[in-house]
Design a protein around this motif. Structure first.
Motif, short mmCIF file in Angstrom:
data_model
loop_
_atom_site.label_atom_id
_atom_site.label_comp_id
_atom_site.label_asym_id
_atom_site.label_seq_id
_atom_site.Cartn_x
_atom_site.Cartn_y
_atom_site.Cartn_z
N VAL A 20 -8.06 12.61 10.26
CA VAL A 20 -8.11 12.10 9.07
C VAL A 20 -6.76 11.15 8.60
CG1 VAL A 20 -7.83 12.68 6.43
CG2 VAL A 20 -9.37 13.93 8.11
N TYR A 21 -5.56 11.45 8.93
CA TYR A 21 -4.55 10.73 8.73
C TYR A 21 -4.62 9.21 9.61
CZ TYR A 21 -1.49 14.37 6.61
OH TYR A 21 -1.18 15.33 5.89
N LYS A 41 -7.54 7.81 10.34
CA LYS A 41 -8.60 7.12 9.70
C LYS A 41 -8.06 6.48 8.67
CE LYS A 41 -13.06 7.49 7.62
NZ LYS A 41 -14.20 8.40 7.17
N ASN A 42 -7.23 6.99 7.98
CA ASN A 42 -6.85 6.55 6.71
C ASN A 42 -5.88 5.29 6.90
OD1 ASN A 42 -7.79 8.42 5.12
ND2 ASN A 42 -6.15 9.77 4.78
N LEU A 43 -4.88 5.38 7.87
CA LEU A 43 -4.09 4.43 8.50
C LEU A 43 -4.95 3.06 8.82
CD1 LEU A 43 -1.30 6.20 10.18
CD2 LEU A 43 -0.96 5.00 8.19
N ARG A 44 -5.89 3.48 9.63
CA ARG A 44 -6.77 2.34 9.91
C ARG A 44 -7.60 1.54 8.81
NH1 ARG A 44 -9.56 6.05 14.93
NH2 ARG A 44 -8.34 5.08 16.68
N ASN A 45 -7.92 2.39 8.16
CA ASN A 45 -8.46 1.49 6.75
C ASN A 45 -7.69 0.61 6.05
OD1 ASN A 45 -10.90 2.93 7.25
ND2 ASN A 45 -10.31 4.52 5.69
N ILE A 46 -6.20 0.96 6.15
CA ILE A 46 -5.27 -0.01 5.61
C ILE A 46 -4.92 -1.14 6.59
CG2 ILE A 46 -2.96 -0.29 4.54
CD1 ILE A 46 -3.20 2.85 3.51
N TYR A 70 0.82 -1.11 0.07
CA TYR A 70 0.20 0.00 -0.04
C TYR A 70 0.90 1.31 -0.06
CZ TYR A 70 -3.66 -3.21 1.36
OH TYR A 70 -4.65 -4.29 1.43
N LEU A 81 1.41 4.69 1.05
CA LEU A 81 1.10 5.74 2.17
C LEU A 81 1.45 7.24 1.85
CD1 LEU A 81 2.30 4.35 5.41
CD2 LEU A 81 -0.10 4.08 4.29
N THR A 82 0.96 8.27 2.30
CA THR A 82 1.41 9.77 2.18
C THR A 82 2.70 9.71 2.88
OG1 THR A 82 0.15 10.74 3.86
CG2 THR A 82 -0.71 10.72 1.72
N GLU A 108 1.37 10.15 6.54
CA GLU A 108 1.01 8.79 6.97
C GLU A 108 2.22 7.89 7.47
OE1 GLU A 108 -3.16 9.06 4.49
OE2 GLU A 108 -1.38 7.69 4.01
#
Length: 218
Positions: free
Chosen positions: A193-194, A196-201, A149, A151-152, A155
């Motif tokens: 937001v960061y 949340k994005n990490l949790r989604n992955i 995946y 990441l930014t 992140e």
């Protein structure tokens, strides 16, 4: 890179840890030479950054000790001593570079880059976060059960910071202070937001919210 930092000054060690983590190095800190020596007997590091004048075992004596065991891990000595005698002793006992205090963080970066070139440490090894997660920090690439995946950059830094502080509650303010420059401070909403994005992955259970206090990596 995986770095061992030996420094007993709490203010300087915090500054160096913050700076090295910001540059996505996986840094383990020790405040006395014996603890660092014990760690080196069971762990492998890419680079040692060692203060000379620390309790129990000096930085120079630590280098001398590990060199007797044929450990060639590159080492940078940092010290407040200004005389050439300590400089000479450091090189005689196996250090690879030397920085006199006070020094700019940019100078440290340049010396680390030079060590990377000299010892062919440019090809990055994955940072193993746990049995399911590994991170190629320079490429901002996270592997979850070997599935990649992207990441930014932020992140990637947040995940590495949280994983380096496992089982510790890390506040949004701590993340801001350690991962952002003063003139680019984000809002808490941006941090959420960061996260949340990490949790989604990586899964929601990996990063827990401790209400009113921050986040904890399990």
């Amino acid at each position: 890179m995986k770095i061992l930092l030996l420094e007993d000054d709490p203010i300087l060690s915090d500054i160096l840890l913050c700076h090295l983590n910001r540059h996505l190095h996986q840094t383990t800190h020790f405040s006395d030479g014996q603890s660092a020596s014990d760690a080196l007997s069971i762990q492998k590091f890419d680079l040692l950054i060692l203060d000379i004048n620390v309790p129990k075992l000096s930085g120079i004596d630590l280098i001398k000790e590990i060199r007797t065991y044929k450990d060639t891990t590159p080492a940078i000595i940092i010290t407040a001593f200004q005389d050439t005698a300590h400089l000479k002793k450091g090189f005689e006992n196996g250090c690879d570079d030397y920085i006199k205090k006070p020094f700019d963080l940019e100078e440290l970066d340049l010396r680390i880059k030079n060590i990377q070139k000299r010892f062919n440490l440019i090809n990055e090894q994955a940072i193993i976060i746990d049995s399911h997660l590994s991170l190629m920090a320079s490429k901002n690439r996270l592997y979850v059960n070997e599935v990649p995946y992207t990441l930014t950059r932020k992140e990637c830094k947040i995940l590495l910071y949280l994983s380096n502080h496992k089982s510790k509650v890390v506040s949004s303010e701590e993340l801001m202070q350690n991962l952002w420059d003063y003139d680019e401070m984000p809002s808490e909403a941006t941090i959420r937001v960061y996260i949340k994005n990490l949790r989604n992955i990586i899964g929601k259970d990996k990063i827990q919210t401790v209400r009113g206090n921050g986040y904890i990596f399990e």
